[in-house]
Write a protein that holds these residues in place. Structure first.
Motif, PDB file in Angstrom:
ATOM      1  N   GLU A  47     -65.679  24.493 -37.359  1.00 57.20           N
ATOM      2  CA  GLU A  47     -64.271  24.193 -37.110  1.00 57.20           C
ATOM      3  C   GLU A  47     -63.722  25.029 -35.960  1.00 57.20           C
ATOM      4  OE1 GLU A  47     -59.967  24.451 -39.420  1.00 57.20           O
ATOM      5  OE2 GLU A  47     -61.853  24.589 -40.564  1.00 57.20           O
ATOM      6  N   MET A  48     -64.102  26.301 -35.921  1.00 54.32           N
ATOM      7  CA  MET A  48     -63.631  27.176 -34.848  1.00 54.32           C
ATOM      8  C   MET A  48     -64.184  26.726 -33.492  1.00 54.32           C
ATOM      9  SD  MET A  48     -64.061  31.306 -34.559  1.00 54.32           S
ATOM     10  CE  MET A  48     -63.341  31.481 -36.187  1.00 54.32           C
ATOM     11  N   LYS A  49     -65.422  26.276 -33.481  1.00 48.84           N
ATOM     12  CA  LYS A  49     -66.032  25.834 -32.229  1.00 48.84           C
ATOM     13  C   LYS A  49     -65.348  24.577 -31.693  1.00 48.84           C
ATOM     14  CE  LYS A  49     -70.529  24.854 -30.160  1.00 48.84           C
ATOM     15  NZ  LYS A  49     -71.998  24.749 -30.401  1.00 48.84           N
ATOM     16  N   ILE A  50     -65.000  23.659 -32.591  1.00 48.60           N
ATOM     17  CA  ILE A  50     -64.330  22.432 -32.158  1.00 48.60           C
ATOM     18  C   ILE A  50     -62.912  22.732 -31.686  1.00 48.60           C
ATOM     19  CG2 ILE A  50     -63.465  20.200 -32.936  1.00 48.60           C
ATOM     20  CD1 ILE A  50     -65.871  19.986 -34.749  1.00 48.60           C
ATOM     21  N   ARG A  51     -62.222  23.623 -32.415  1.00 47.85           N
ATOM     22  CA  ARG A  51     -60.856  23.970 -32.011  1.00 47.85           C
ATOM     23  C   ARG A  51     -60.828  24.663 -30.646  1.00 47.85           C
ATOM     24  NH1 ARG A  51     -56.838  23.485 -35.741  1.00 47.85           N
ATOM     25  NH2 ARG A  51     -57.447  23.139 -37.924  1.00 47.85           N
ATOM     26  N   SER A  52     -61.911  25.366 -30.310  1.00 45.35           N
ATOM     27  CA  SER A  52     -61.952  26.044 -29.005  1.00 45.35           C
ATOM     28  C   SER A  52     -62.037  25.053 -27.844  1.00 45.35           C
ATOM     29  CB  SER A  52     -63.144  27.000 -28.952  1.00 45.35           C
ATOM     30  OG  SER A  52     -64.370  26.277 -29.011  1.00 45.35           O
ATOM     31  N   LEU A  53     -62.430  23.816 -28.153  1.00 41.26           N
ATOM     32  CA  LEU A  53     -62.519  22.794 -27.113  1.00 41.26           C
ATOM     33  C   LEU A  53     -61.186  22.103 -26.853  1.00 41.26           C
ATOM     34  CD1 LEU A  53     -65.886  21.096 -28.168  1.00 41.26           C
ATOM     35  CD2 LEU A  53     -65.542  22.838 -26.412  1.00 41.26           C
ATOM     36  N   ALA A  54     -60.209  22.334 -27.693  1.00 39.48           N
ATOM     37  CA  ALA A  54     -58.913  21.676 -27.532  1.00 39.48           C
ATOM     38  C   ALA A  54     -58.204  22.193 -26.284  1.00 39.48           C
ATOM     39  CB  ALA A  54     -58.056  21.910 -28.770  1.00 39.48           C
ATOM     40  N   PHE A  55     -57.465  21.292 -25.616  1.00 41.99           N
ATOM     41  CA  PHE A  55     -56.716  21.654 -24.422  1.00 41.99           C
ATOM     42  C   PHE A  55     -55.359  22.213 -24.827  1.00 41.99           C
ATOM     43  CE2 PHE A  55     -58.858  18.492 -21.284  1.00 41.99           C
ATOM     44  CZ  PHE A  55     -60.051  19.169 -21.473  1.00 41.99           C
ATOM     45  N   ASN A  56     -55.013  23.365 -24.251  1.00 40.36           N
ATOM     46  CA  ASN A  56     -53.674  23.898 -24.466  1.00 40.36           C
ATOM     47  C   ASN A  56     -52.760  23.464 -23.320  1.00 40.36           C
ATOM     48  OD1 ASN A  56     -54.315  25.587 -22.287  1.00 40.36           O
ATOM     49  ND2 ASN A  56     -55.055  27.214 -23.647  1.00 40.36           N
ATOM     50  N   TYR A  57     -51.543  23.976 -23.329  1.00 43.04           N
ATOM     51  CA  TYR A  57     -50.557  23.562 -22.317  1.00 43.04           C
ATOM     52  C   TYR A  57     -51.009  23.955 -20.908  1.00 43.04           C
ATOM     53  CZ  TYR A  57     -46.163  23.229 -19.763  1.00 43.04           C
ATOM     54  OH  TYR A  57     -45.195  22.916 -18.844  1.00 43.04           O
ATOM     55  N   ASP A  58     -51.565  25.156 -20.753  1.00 41.19           N
ATOM     56  CA  ASP A  58     -52.019  25.604 -19.431  1.00 41.19           C
ATOM     57  C   ASP A  58     -53.165  24.747 -18.900  1.00 41.19           C
ATOM     58  OD1 ASP A  58     -50.161  27.591 -19.231  1.00 41.19           O
ATOM     59  OD2 ASP A  58     -51.467  29.173 -20.008  1.00 41.19           O
ATOM     60  N   ASP A  59     -54.031  24.311 -19.801  1.00 38.89           N
ATOM     61  CA  ASP A  59     -55.137  23.452 -19.368  1.00 38.89           C
ATOM     62  C   ASP A  59     -54.619  22.137 -18.789  1.00 38.89           C
ATOM     63  OD1 ASP A  59     -56.970  25.347 -20.201  1.00 38.89           O
ATOM     64  OD2 ASP A  59     -57.167  24.485 -22.211  1.00 38.89           O
ATOM     65  N   TRP A  60     -53.635  21.558 -19.464  1.00 40.16           N
ATOM     66  CA  TRP A  60     -53.068  20.306 -18.958  1.00 40.16           C
ATOM     67  C   TRP A  60     -52.324  20.526 -17.644  1.00 40.16           C
ATOM     68  CZ3 TRP A  60     -55.049  16.081 -20.518  1.00 40.16           C
ATOM     69  CH2 TRP A  60     -55.476  15.909 -21.833  1.00 40.16           C
ATOM     70  N   GLU A  61     -51.658  21.664 -17.505  1.00 38.66           N
ATOM     71  CA  GLU A  61     -50.972  21.975 -16.252  1.00 38.66           C
ATOM     72  C   GLU A  61     -51.976  22.121 -15.102  1.00 38.66           C
ATOM     73  OE1 GLU A  61     -47.621  22.525 -15.301  1.00 38.66           O
ATOM     74  OE2 GLU A  61     -47.331  21.340 -17.125  1.00 38.66           O
ATOM     75  N   LEU A  62     -53.111  22.734 -15.404  1.00 40.03           N
ATOM     76  CA  LEU A  62     -54.144  22.891 -14.381  1.00 40.03           C
ATOM     77  C   LEU A  62     -54.716  21.537 -13.966  1.00 40.03           C
ATOM     78  CD1 LEU A  62     -56.005  24.621 -12.649  1.00 40.03           C
ATOM     79  CD2 LEU A  62     -57.493  24.914 -14.641  1.00 40.03           C
ATOM     80  N   LEU A  63     -54.930  20.659 -14.932  1.00 40.37           N
ATOM     81  CA  LEU A  63     -55.433  19.323 -14.609  1.00 40.37           C
ATOM     82  C   LEU A  63     -54.419  18.537 -13.781  1.00 40.37           C
ATOM     83  CD1 LEU A  63     -57.159  18.276 -17.960  1.00 40.37           C
ATOM     84  CD2 LEU A  63     -58.258  18.864 -15.794  1.00 40.37           C
ATOM     85  N   ASP A  64     -53.138  18.667 -14.121  1.00 40.01           N
ATOM     86  CA  ASP A  64     -52.100  18.000 -13.326  1.00 40.01           C
ATOM     87  C   ASP A  64     -52.110  18.505 -11.881  1.00 40.01           C
ATOM     88  OD1 ASP A  64     -51.136  16.343 -15.312  1.00 40.01           O
ATOM     89  OD2 ASP A  64     -49.699  17.819 -16.062  1.00 40.01           O
ATOM     90  N   ALA A  65     -52.256  19.810 -11.718  1.00 42.13           N
ATOM     91  CA  ALA A  65     -52.268  20.385 -10.371  1.00 42.13           C
ATOM     92  C   ALA A  65     -53.501  19.921  -9.590  1.00 42.13           C
ATOM     93  CB  ALA A  65     -52.230  21.908 -10.459  1.00 42.13           C
ATOM     94  N   LEU A  66     -54.645  19.875 -10.246  1.00 38.61           N
ATOM     95  CA  LEU A  66     -55.858  19.397  -9.579  1.00 38.61           C
ATOM     96  C   LEU A  66     -55.707  17.948  -9.129  1.00 38.61           C
ATOM     97  CD1 LEU A  66     -58.673  20.928 -11.828  1.00 38.61           C
ATOM     98  CD2 LEU A  66     -58.227  21.462  -9.431  1.00 38.61           C
ATOM     99  N   ARG A  67     -55.137  17.129  -9.995  1.00 36.61           N
ATOM    100  CA  ARG A  67     -54.950  15.724  -9.631  1.00 36.61           C
ATOM    101  C   ARG A  67     -54.012  15.584  -8.440  1.00 36.61           C
ATOM    102  NH1 ARG A  67     -51.242  12.422 -13.531  1.00 36.61           N
ATOM    103  NH2 ARG A  67     -49.905  14.047 -12.650  1.00 36.61           N
ATOM    104  N   ASP A  68     -52.889  16.295  -8.462  1.00 31.95           N
ATOM    105  CA  ASP A  68     -51.905  16.161  -7.390  1.00 31.95           C
ATOM    106  C   ASP A  68     -52.427  16.709  -6.065  1.00 31.95           C
ATOM    107  OD1 ASP A  68     -50.229  15.095  -9.295  1.00 31.95           O
ATOM    108  OD2 ASP A  68     -49.172  16.983  -9.674  1.00 31.95           O
ATOM    109  N   CYS A  69     -53.108  17.846  -6.104  1.00 31.15           N
ATOM    110  CA  CYS A  69     -53.558  18.485  -4.866  1.00 31.15           C
ATOM    111  C   CYS A  69     -54.778  17.798  -4.263  1.00 31.15           C
ATOM    112  CB  CYS A  69     -53.866  19.958  -5.122  1.00 31.15           C
ATOM    113  SG  CYS A  69     -52.429  20.953  -5.587  1.00 31.15           S
TER     114      CYS A  69
END
Length: 301
Positions: free
Chosen positions: A29-51
């Motif tokens: 359970e801990m290993k699967i939860r570590s794969l979840a995206f947090n808010y910063d991860d989504w912000e980083l993906l948004d920045a990568l897409r835009d740039c």
């Protein structure tokens, strides 16, 4: 791929927030939860897409059907402008843009050979679609114009085969009779004075300055016209510049088009056609690219 992942953000988050953890150990359970995206991860993906979106679009354009040097100049300037923006949506946008800025300065300014950069400027100068974009950069515009003028003068000094422009014989019916009377009057005076008739204006070579001025006037009236259409219609009026246009825009901006041709040739001569001769393979490739060859020939005078 990043864009598709961002569009399915709700689905990805639901996989972790609404998941039934029964039957799993605490470690699993801990290993699967570590794969979840947090808010910063989504912000980083948004920045990568835009740039990276401008880079993705430029790559798609330059990987298309025979990209020209003028197109590559516009693509390079677009990338430079995209990394020079000062407004950033987030910290990640600023960080990625700064990194891309240094990469562009190296690969687009220092890494590209000077001759290639100069060729792109000249090609953009001679292309109606990108001539206006070149004007936005005054230094590049003046450099390209100076190189074009030097090449035109060199053609005259080396005695290059410059075709003479042909004048149009079209005239309206209202002025025909007047012109005929003036021609008769002129001929009679020349017979009296034994004066030789001057050569027709259509046989006079066009000067470099006149040809450049004609080109600048034409390109302002046809700034949205296709490169091939423009030069096919005006190569007689612009004999030197039409030769330069073919010289600078015949070289592809990238090797993608050539690599695709080799890939097609490899698919044609496969293991089942191993005995295919080089002459037959060449003929098959010419037939496949026949429409491109005809398009290129239609540009020639």
């Amino acid at each position: 791929m990043v864009n598709r992942l961002i569009k399915r953000r709700g689905m990805v988050d639901a996989m972790f927030t609404k998941r039934d953890w029964k039957g799993l150990t605490a470690t699993q359970e801990m290993k699967i939860r570590s794969l979840a995206f947090n808010y910063d991860d989504w912000e980083l993906l948004d920045a990568l897409r835009d740039c990276l979106d401008p880079f993705d679009r430029v790559t798609t354009i330059l990987s298309g059907d025979y990209p020209t040097q003028s197109m590559s100049y516009y693509a390079v300037q677009t990338l430079k402008d995209s990394v020079q923006q000062t407004f950033h949506l987030s910290h990640y946008h600023a960080m990625i843009t700064t990194s891309l800025k240094y990469q562009c300065e190296y690969y687009l300014d220092s890494f590209l050979p000077p001759a290639q950069k100069l060729g792109m400027k000249v090609a953009a100068f001679l292309d109606p679609l990108f001539h206006g974009d070149l004007i936005l950069n005054k230094d590049d515009y003046e450099t390209a114009k100076r190189v074009v003028l030097d090449n035109m003068q060199r053609m005259d000094s080396t005695g290059s085969n410059i075709p003479v422009t042909s004048s149009s014989n079209k005239s309206n019916s209202s002025s025909t009779s007047t012109s005929d009377r003036m021609l008769v009057f002129k001929s009679s005076l020349m017979n009296i004075t034994n004066k030789k008739a001057p050569p027709p204006l259509s046989l006079h070579p066009v000067t470099v300055d006149l040809e450049m001025a004609t080109f600048l006037n034409l390109i302002r009236d046809n700034e949205m016209i296709n490169f091939q259409t423009f030069w096919k219609s005006n190569y007689r009026n612009l004999p030197r510049l039409s030769q330069l246009a073919r010289r600078y825009n015949v070289v592809p901006a990238t090797s993608v088009y050539l690599e695709q041709t080799f890939s097609v040739a490899g698919a044609v001569k496969n293991i089942r056609r191993a005995s295919l001769s080089s002459l037959s393979l060449r003929s098959l490739m010419i037939l496949k690219k026949k429409n491109k060859i005809e398009k290129l020939r239609s540009f020639l005078p």
